[in-house]
Design an enzyme around this catalytic site. Sequence first.
Site, PDB file in Angstrom:
ATOM      1  N   ALA A  30       0.840  -1.194   0.000  1.00 43.09           N
ATOM      2  CA  ALA A  30       0.000   0.000   0.000  1.00 43.09           C
ATOM      3  C   ALA A  30       0.876   1.246   0.000  1.00 43.09           C
ATOM      4  O   ALA A  30       1.783   1.366   0.823  1.00 43.09           O
ATOM      5  CB  ALA A  30      -0.912   0.004   1.222  1.00 43.09           C
ATOM      6  N   GLY A  68      16.756   0.404  15.474  1.00 46.58           N
ATOM      7  CA  GLY A  68      16.901  -0.194  14.141  1.00 46.58           C
ATOM      8  C   GLY A  68      17.178  -1.678  14.167  1.00 46.58           C
ATOM      9  O   GLY A  68      16.380  -2.473  14.669  1.00 46.58           O
ATOM     10  N   LYS A  74      11.269   6.012  22.130  1.00 47.50           N
ATOM     11  CA  LYS A  74      11.991   4.748  22.313  1.00 47.50           C
ATOM     12  C   LYS A  74      12.197   4.451  23.797  1.00 47.50           C
ATOM     13  O   LYS A  74      12.123   3.291  24.228  1.00 47.50           O
ATOM     14  CB  LYS A  74      13.327   4.813  21.574  1.00 47.50           C
ATOM     15  CG  LYS A  74      13.129   4.869  20.047  1.00 47.50           C
ATOM     16  CD  LYS A  74      14.398   5.302  19.329  1.00 47.50           C
ATOM     17  CE  LYS A  74      14.206   5.307  17.815  1.00 47.50           C
ATOM     18  NZ  LYS A  74      15.327   5.967  17.108  1.00 47.50           N
TER      19      LYS A  74
END
Lengths: 434, 434
Positions: free
Chosen positions: B44, B135, B206
Amino acid sequence: MPDRLRVAVLGCGSVGSQVVRLLDEQADDLAARVGAPVELAGVAVRRLEAPREVEVPDGLLTTDATALVTRDDVDLVIEVIGGIEPARSLILAALESGKSVVTANKALLAEDGPTLFEAAEKVGRDLYYEAAVAGAIPILRPLRESLAGDRVTRVLGIVNGTTNFILDRMDTSGAGFTEALEEAQELGYAEADPTADVEGFDAAAKAAILASLAFHSRVTANDVHREGISDVTAADVASARDMNSVVKLLAICELRDGVGGDDAVSVRVHPAMIPRSHPLASVREAYNAVFVESEAAGQLMFYGPGAGGAPTASAVLGDLVTVARNRLADTRGAGESAYADRAVLPMGETVTRYHVAIDVDDRAGVLASVATAFAEHGVSIQTVRQEGRGADAQLVVVSHESTDAQLAATVETLRGMPAVREVTSVMRVEGVAE
Amino acid sequence: MPDRLRVAVLGCGSVGSQVVRLLDEQADDLAARVGAPVELAGVAVRRLEAPREVEVPDGLLTTDATALVTRDDVDLVIEVIGGIEPARSLILAALESGKSVVTANKALLAEDGPTLFEAAEKVGRDLYYEAAVAGAIPILRPLRESLAGDRVTRVLGIVNGTTNFILDRMDTSGAGFTEALEEAQELGYAEADPTADVEGFDAAAKAAILASLAFHSRVTANDVHREGISDVTAADVASARDMNSVVKLLAICELRDGVGGDDAVSVRVHPAMIPRSHPLASVREAYNAVFVESEAAGQLMFYGPGAGGAPTASAVLGDLVTVARNRLADTRGAGESAYADRAVLPMGETVTRYHVAIDVDDRAGVLASVATAFAEHGVSIQTVRQEGRGADAQLVVVSHESTDAQLAATVETLRGMPAVREVTSVMRVEGVAE
C-alpha cells in the site's frame, strides 16, 4: 494444561545454585511472566552433603538424577552438570519422557547436538541453550530469531573469558603468557588445569554452536580448526601493538565461497590481530563479546559477562520462561535449523591474512628475496615495514587475503631462507576490510 | 493451517522498499525458516507513480490500504508508514480481521501502545515491533525474552543516531551545536526540520518502549522527561572533556525506590556526561547502543546501526519470521507484560548527579559560599576543581546523588549569588558508580 510448572535442576554447582536461588527469589515475577507458578521439584546432585552456595529446601535434594528427570510431576528440566556423560543420557531421558529441557552444556551440544535436537523434535518439546555460549549475553536467540530474516555472513566472537583476561594482561603489562596465566589463576579466572580454555577447546565448542545457528547447518566441534594461545609470545603482542592492533582469541564463523560456487562455512578458533579501532578490541579482562555481520543489518555487537554463576543462571532462566510459556500453550519454539546443510571448508582452503615478523640480515637484496618468497606462493603483500637494528633488520609483512595453505607454505619457505635469521611472529589478521 | 503465508506491506519508503526487496531475495531462506512460503500479497502506497528504490511486481501496488489489510487472503501485515494516523487505524483493522502485525512505528507505540496490544490480545494474534527501537539492534526481544528470568534495573540507550552524530562531531572537532547540525544535515544524518531528533522526541518514544518492556509496566511518551541537545554548548563538551568524559543524549530507564518503598520507574531523555571508560562512550557517529544492567546478568551492551532502510528491514523480517511461525502453529508469542504496574517518578523526585561549571570572582571565601549553597539544598559535593584565570576563577563541581529538584534549586541559588558571574555549564552525570 498444567496449572503450575515443576522444574528439576540437574547440578548444584556455581550455576545450579544461582538457578535455585533465582527460582525462589524471582518466583512472583516468573509466575507473572510465564502465566503460571514455576516450582522447584527437585535438585539432583552427586553427594547430598557437599557444601553449597544455596540452601535447597528439605527433601528436594536427590542423587538419583534419572528418577528425577522422568518423574511424572516434572515438566521442565534444567541441566547444568556439564560434560558429556551423564548429561547426555539425562537430557535424552528427560526429552523421551516429555519434558522440555534447558541446558548450558556447550561441550555436549558441540559434540552431539543433532542427537539431542532430534530427540526434542521427535517428542515435540523444546531444547534451549542460550547459556551455552557467552554466558549472560543474549546471542543465540538474536541469531536464531532476530536475524532470521537476514543473511548472516560472519560471526567474530571473544567467547572465552580466561584467554581474554590473559591476552589483555599481556597487552597492558607486557607480561609473557606464563606470567599472565599465573595471574589469571591467582585471581580465579583460570583453572588449575587451564587446558580447556588456553588451548581453545571451550571456544571451539562455542564456535561450532554459533556457526550452526548462523549458517543453518550442522557444525560440530570436530569441524572447528583450533589453535590456543599458549604459543602467543610477548613479542607477538608487542608486534601487534606496533601495528596499532591487539591480539585476541577469536571464534570465527564465516560464509565463504566453497566448491562449485556453493556457500561453505569456515569455522575456526585461533589468536588473531585486530585493529584497536575494531569494537572487539575494547573488550577487556574476562568480558565476552560477539560481533555479527549480516547483509541487511550490517555490523552488530553483543557484549557482557561470559561466565559466572549468576550471569549464566540469568540466561538459563530466560530460556526457562520461554519453554514454560510454550509448555502452557502446548507448542514449541523453533527447533534445529540445518536446512542449508553447508559444507565446512578445510583450514587450508580458508581465506585469511597473515602478519609475519622476520629478523633478517641487514643487507641489500633481502627484502627482494622475502618478497619473492611470498610471490612464489601466490601471496600478495599489502604492507612491509623494515627497521634496521645494527647488523640485522626486522621486516614486518602483512599479506593480502590468500588461502591459509598458501600463507603457511610461505612461512615455511621463509624459515628455510639463508637471509632469514628467525621468524619471530606469525599471526593471522582479522577485522580489517580487504 | 495455511500452506503459505501472504504478507501485506504498508508503506514503500526507505524501509518498506528494503522489506519488499528482502522478501524477494531471501524467499527460499524465509520459507525454510518459517516452514512455509512467505509471499508478497500487496504493497500500500500513497501514490502509485512515486519513484521507489525497488520494483514492486505488477498489480501488487495499491492506494487502498484498508482494503489490503482486511483482505481474506492476507495473513500478516507489515506497517512501515510511521506516524499516528492512518497507521493506528490500519493496524487495528488488520488485527481485528485476524492478521498478525509487525510494525516499526515507535511514535504510535509510545503514544498508544496499550490500545494496539489489547487489540492483538483480543484476537489472539501477534504484534511485534523490534524495529521500533534502535533499528537493526536486537534489543526488544532480549529484554522481553532473554532477560525474562532476571530483574532489569537500568537501561541506558543511545537510541538516536542524528544526535549522536552531532555530539560526536562536537567532541572530536570542538564545533558548536549549529555547525555540527549543519554538517549532519549535509551528510543526510539530520533532516531539514531536525526537531524530532534534536529535541529528543524520537528518543523519548523509544525510552517509553524500553521502559515498558524492561519494567513490565505501561510507560507512554508523556511519562518521559525530555530535554534535547540544542542547548548543549561547545563549553559543555569541553568541560566534559576536562573530566575525561563525553556528552551523549541518553534514554535512561531506571528502577528506583518510589513512594512507600515500592519500586518506581524513572524514565527520561537528556544529554549527560559519561566517563570515556564507559562502554557507551565509544559509540561513535550515527551508531546506536543500549546498555542494560540486571541483577543476575550484570552489564550487557547491544550495539549496531540504529537506522537506515536495510538495517530496519532486517529487524522487521526477523519479527516476520517469528509471527509467521506462530501463525503456522496457531499460537502467539508473549503479548504485553504490564503486570508490575509500576508508577513513574516525576523528574524532580528522580535521583541523579550534576556537573556544574561556574565562573566566580577569584577571592577568598567564594568556594565556601558556593559549598554552602549546595549544603543548604541538601546536596553533597563529590569533587570541586578550582582554576584561577586572572581576576576570576572557574569552579567545577560534581555532586553526589540527590533529587533532580534539589540539584536544580541549587543551580538557581548559584545563579543569584553575587560572587557567581555565570553558571557556564550544567549537565547531569551518568554511568558512574556512586
